[in-house]
Write an enzyme that holds these catalytic residues in place. Structure first.
Site, short mmCIF file in Angstrom:
data_model
loop_
_atom_site.label_atom_id
_atom_site.label_comp_id
_atom_site.label_asym_id
_atom_site.label_seq_id
_atom_site.Cartn_x
_atom_site.Cartn_y
_atom_site.Cartn_z
N CYS A 1 0.83 -1.19 0.00
CA CYS A 1 0.00 0.00 0.00
C CYS A 1 0.87 1.25 0.00
CB CYS A 1 -0.92 -0.01 1.21
SG CYS A 1 -1.86 1.50 1.43
N ASP B 1 0.08 -6.10 -0.48
CA ASP B 1 -1.00 -6.38 -1.42
C ASP B 1 -0.56 -7.57 -2.28
OD1 ASP B 1 -2.60 -4.17 -0.63
OD2 ASP B 1 -1.41 -2.84 -1.90
#
Length: 275
Positions: free
Chosen positions: A182, A189
């Site tokens: 992120c 992620d």
């Protein structure tokens, strides 16, 4: 102009369970696109396909309703929606009464249209349709079979090259090793990626090492996919190129960006096992 740092990411957020469209936090695409050399119209088409797994509201008698939602945001829109704000926005439906799913769907469509600055598609699926939602892995030749040494963990486009002196090919390559972080919180992620192209054959080992090089990179999903597209487009010079990533869900939402050099139908928004 909103910036990621001004969003609710990484901050304590009040749980608001009454409908509030102001919770949506749009962020312009232009800044990150300028970083990868896009200052005018981008050389791609496509969309960001969202799946909302935690959509709920009350009917007019106060009985809770649940549904899945597929939201399609065209990449031509000037803004993206920061994902935590999207979650907070959807949570605001939880104790709000709506006549039916159609009213919920139209409210979401109008609010997202206003936030991103373009027409979006919204589809809701009630519980009676849940068991029709398939699970399918990406089609293509899996690069993860290759035994490569990986030493780059921030984007290294110099790893990309193609065989310009050989006959052109047309192929689809996949990997489950895409990981980025992120942009604001640094939280991981996880994703899978599919690259379809026609043109000079791309060196598969270099492509896999390049995809792995995103492992410590901080950027939103949509921005990572556009960076991958632009790097492959510039260095390997395909005649046609499509890049499609499916990320695992966070906060009940997954984001699945698709970018293509030529107009074509969007891929079906079918989740993978990890999603």
């Amino acid at each position: 102009m909103n910036t990621p740092e001004e969003s609710q990411l990484g901050k304590s957020s009040a749980y608001i369970d009454q409908y509030d469209a102001s919770l949506l936090f749009p962020i312009p695409r232009a800044g990150k696109r300028a970083e990868i050399g896009i200052t005018d119209a981008p050389p791609f088409f496509g969309a960001d396909m969202w799946t909302a797994f935690e959509l709920s509201w009350l009917n007019l008698r106060g009985k809770p309703q649940v549904a899945l939602a597929h939201i399609t945001v065209p990449c031509e829109s000037p803004n993206i929606i920061e994902s935590k704000s999207f979650k907070l926005y959807l949570n605001s439906f939880n104790n709000t009464r709506f006549a039916d799913a159609r009213d919920v769907r139209e409210r979401i469509r109008a609010d997202i249209n206003a936030a991103v600055g373009a027409g979006v598609g919204v589809k809701t699926l009630g519980p009676e349709l849940f068991d029709r939602e398939p699970v399918h892995e990406m089609d293509g030749l899996n690069l993860d079979r290759l035994d490569v040494e990986c030493i780059h963990f921030t984007p290294a486009p110099e790893l990309l090259f193609a065989e310009f002196d050989e006959p052109p090919v047309e192929e689809t390559l996949t990997s489950n090793l895409l990981k980025s972080n992120c942009l604001v919180t640094g939280q991981p992620d996880w994703g899978s990626v599919q690259i379809s192209y026609a043109g000079p054959q791309i060196n598969q080992e270099g492509l896999l090492q390049y995809l792995v090089s995103f492992r410590n990179h901080n950027e939103f999903h949509e921005q990572c996919v556009e960076r991958i597209f632009m790097d492959v487009w510039a260095r390997c010079k395909p005649l046609k190129l499509s890049v499609y990533a499916r990320y695992t869900r966070r906060g009940g939402l997954d984001i699945n960006p698709f970018r293509t050099s030529h107009p074509q139908a969007l891929p079906p928004n079918i989740r993978m096992a990890r999603q």
